[in-house]
Design an enzyme around this catalytic site. Sequence first.
Site, PDB file in Angstrom:
ATOM      1  N   GLY A  12      20.760 -23.020   2.928  1.00 15.63           N
ATOM      2  CA  GLY A  12      21.813 -22.172   2.381  1.00 15.63           C
ATOM      3  C   GLY A  12      22.841 -22.925   1.556  1.00 15.63           C
ATOM      4  O   GLY A  12      23.629 -22.315   0.841  1.00 15.63           O
ATOM      5  N   CYS A  66       6.819   3.012  -4.666  1.00 17.27           N
ATOM      6  CA  CYS A  66       6.984   1.643  -4.173  1.00 17.27           C
ATOM      7  C   CYS A  66       7.436   0.755  -5.318  1.00 17.27           C
ATOM      8  O   CYS A  66       6.893   0.821  -6.418  1.00 17.27           O
ATOM      9  CB  CYS A  66       5.652   1.091  -3.667  1.00 17.27           C
ATOM     10  SG  CYS A  66       5.077   1.835  -2.144  1.00 17.27           S
ATOM     11  N   CYS A 119       1.301   6.305  -3.359  1.00 21.83           N
ATOM     12  CA  CYS A 119       0.442   5.852  -2.253  1.00 21.83           C
ATOM     13  C   CYS A 119       0.808   6.462  -0.906  1.00 21.83           C
ATOM     14  O   CYS A 119       0.102   6.262   0.078  1.00 21.83           O
ATOM     15  CB  CYS A 119       0.458   4.324  -2.166  1.00 21.83           C
ATOM     16  SG  CYS A 119       1.986   3.649  -1.476  1.00 21.83           S
ATOM     17  N   CYS A 130       1.382  -1.125  -3.513  1.00 24.80           N
ATOM     18  CA  CYS A 130       1.096   0.287  -3.778  1.00 24.80           C
ATOM     19  C   CYS A 130      -0.368   0.453  -4.216  1.00 24.80           C
ATOM     20  O   CYS A 130      -1.090   1.318  -3.710  1.00 24.80           O
ATOM     21  CB  CYS A 130       2.054   0.771  -4.853  1.00 24.80           C
ATOM     22  SG  CYS A 130       2.146   2.539  -5.042  1.00 24.80           S
ATOM     23  N   CYS A 173       6.516   7.375  -1.135  1.00 22.33           N
ATOM     24  CA  CYS A 173       5.974   6.989  -2.439  1.00 22.33           C
ATOM     25  C   CYS A 173       4.996   8.054  -2.938  1.00 22.33           C
ATOM     26  O   CYS A 173       4.022   8.389  -2.246  1.00 22.33           O
ATOM     27  CB  CYS A 173       5.281   5.630  -2.326  1.00 22.33           C
ATOM     28  SG  CYS A 173       4.403   5.166  -3.832  1.00 22.33           S
TER      29      CYS A 173
END
Length: 599
Positions: free
Chosen positions: A49, A278, A261, A284, A258
Site C-alpha cells: 500500500g 456484465c 447472460c 459474460c 445481465c
Amino acid sequence: MSTAMHPTTRGVAAIADELAPETGRPVVLDEQGKREVRRACLSGVCIPGHQIPFGSREMPVARGWGSGGLQVTVALAGPEDTVKVIDQGDDEGVNAVNLRRLIRGSLGCSGTTDAREATIIQSRHRVPEERLRPDQIVVLQVPVSEPLRPVEKSVTECRRMHGDGDYSKTWVAMYEDLVTGGVITAAAGYPVLIHDRHLMAPSPIPRWDVPRFGREHLTLLSHGRDKKIYAVPPHTRIEPITFTDVPFEVEYDTDQVCVRCGSRDTYQVATREGDWVCSDTDWCARVLDGDVDRDDQLAVAPRAYYPDPVVRARAVGTELRGRADLEPGGRRAVTATGTEWALKVSGLGRTYPARRGSSAVRAAVDVSFDVAPGEALGIIGESGSGKSTVFRCVIGEEPADTGSVRLAAVGDGEVEVLDLDAGARRALRVSTLAVVHQDPAAGLDLRISAGGNIAERLTAAGWRSYADIRRRAAALLDRVEVPLGRMDDVVGQFSGGMRQRVQIAKALAADPEVLLLDEPTTGLDASVAAGVLDLLAELIAERDVAVAVVSHDFGVISALTDRALVMQRGHVVETGLTDQLLADPHHPYTQRLVAAARS
Ligand code: ADP
Ligand code: MG
C-alpha cells in the site's frame, strides 16, 4: 466523437501496427527502465500500500492512456507470458485491443481475453469476476495516485499524514457524507487501509472489486505521471475505511440481471437502452458458452458487502439528545493530595536567531511552572512578552533551546517531551495536550461542519462508531451552547463567538489531560467574550483537566485562574495567587498591568 477517432488512440493503433509480431521486437522500455520498475514493484510488495517512486520512462502512449500500467506489464512480462488487457472490464475496447497488440508486439508474448489463461492482466479499473490464482498478476492503471488528494491539497501535508498514519481527514469525509446524504458517496477509488497502516485508494475500481484485493493474486498499481507504484500482495489484510456501525457496501441491486447472460452476482453497467450487462465481457461470453464455474465465482463475489439499508439506517438515524449524553466524564481519579502536576515546565528558553535587519530575540528565558489536574494557571504579560512562545515550545510547534517539559500522562512523567520526535508530539495533541487558539480558524477546518470538526478529533483518537461520534459531538456542542440544529452546518458560516465555542468543544472532545488556552477571547466582541469566558470557567470547574491560560488581560486571568505568572520580555517577573497579584502587585510591571485592567 467516436473513440476510434481520438488522436491518442489512433496513435496507439499506429504504433501497435508498427510493433506487430511479424515486424520484429521493437523496444518499448529498455532493460535499465525495466529493472527500475521491477525494483519499485519489489519495494511495493515489501511495504503493501505504500507509494514507491520509480524512474518513469516516456512510453509510446500518452499519459492517461495506461502508460503507468504499460511500464509495469512490459517490465514484468516475458515471451512465455500471456497477457490480457481490459478497459472497464471490456476486452474489445479500442484502447484494450491496441495496448494488447502493443505489449504482444514488443515482448513476443501471447495475448488472450480469457482471464483463466492470463498470467498478467493489465486493467483500467476492473478486476475480472473469475477467481484469480496465485500465479496471476493484476496490473492496474492508476489515474490518481494520492488517496488523500480529495481531503488535502498540500503534497507535504499528505506526506506527513502518511508518515503519521493520520487519516482522520478521510474519516471526516466519510462522516460528512453520511451527515449530508445518509450514505458514503465515495464510489470508485474507495479508500482502504492496508495492514491497518497505509491508506490507499485502489485505482478507481468499483467498490465491487475492493474486497477482491489481497486474496490469491498479486496486484500492482502504477501511475505513469506521478511515477509511483504500489502493491497489494496476496493474503494482505485490506479494510475499506468505514465506521463499525455503517458497513461498507458494494454496488448491488437485486433487480440487476445481465440481459445477455443472466448473471446476478457480477458488477454490471447500464446499456444505452437502460438494460444491465456484465461489465466483464469475458465472463459474460463464457457464461453464454457454458464455460464458467459459477460456484467458484460466487465464492469471490463480495456477497458479505451487499447493501443492507436497514443496518445503515439504524446507525445514520441515531437520535441525538445533546448534553444528556455527556458522561459525567472526562473526569479522572484525582490523586489523594490533588497537588501532583499534569504538566511541568522547567527552565524553558527560546531565542529567535538574528535575521537580516533584526537582532536575536530572547522570547523566553528560564520559564518554569507546573499545573495540577483540575487547576488553572494563568500566564499574563503584554503583547510580545513571550507567552505564546512558551506554549508553542510546549506543544512542539517551536523548538526550545533549553529546559524540560514533562506530562504526567507520558511515561508517568519520566519522559522528556522535548526529546520526542515530531510525529510523537503531534500524537500528543489528540488526547493528551489540547490547544484553543485565539483565532478559531487555527484550530478548526472552516469548510466542514461543527460535528465534522469534532469527528476529526474523535476519529484521530480512534473512535470508529458513527453513532457514538454523533452522540459525543452533539453532547459537546450542546455543552458549549451551540444549538444542535447547527451541528451539521459548515463552521465557516458561524459567528466568531460560535466558532470559538466549537473550537473549545473540539479541544475537549478526546478528554485531554492538559488544555492550553492562548488568548481564547481576545478576538471576540466584549459581550460575546464575556459569554465564552463564563463557559470556560464552568468547563474548568467541572473537569479534572489541567489548564494553562495565556492572556494580556488580567480580567481573563482572574476569571479563569487561581495562580498566575507575570511575563515581561521573556522573563517571569512575578508569580502568585491571581487574587493577590491583582490586589497587591509587587513588581512595577505587574502594577502597570493591573492598573491597565482597572482603567
Ligand atoms: P506574546 O504571545 O506574549 O505576545 P510571543 O511569544 O508571540 O509573545 O513573542 C515574543 C517575542 O518573540 C516577540 O518579541 C516577538 O516579536 C518574537 N517572536 C515571536 N515569534 C517569532 C519568530 N517566529 N521569529 C522571530 N521572532 C519572533
Ligand atoms: Mg501571543
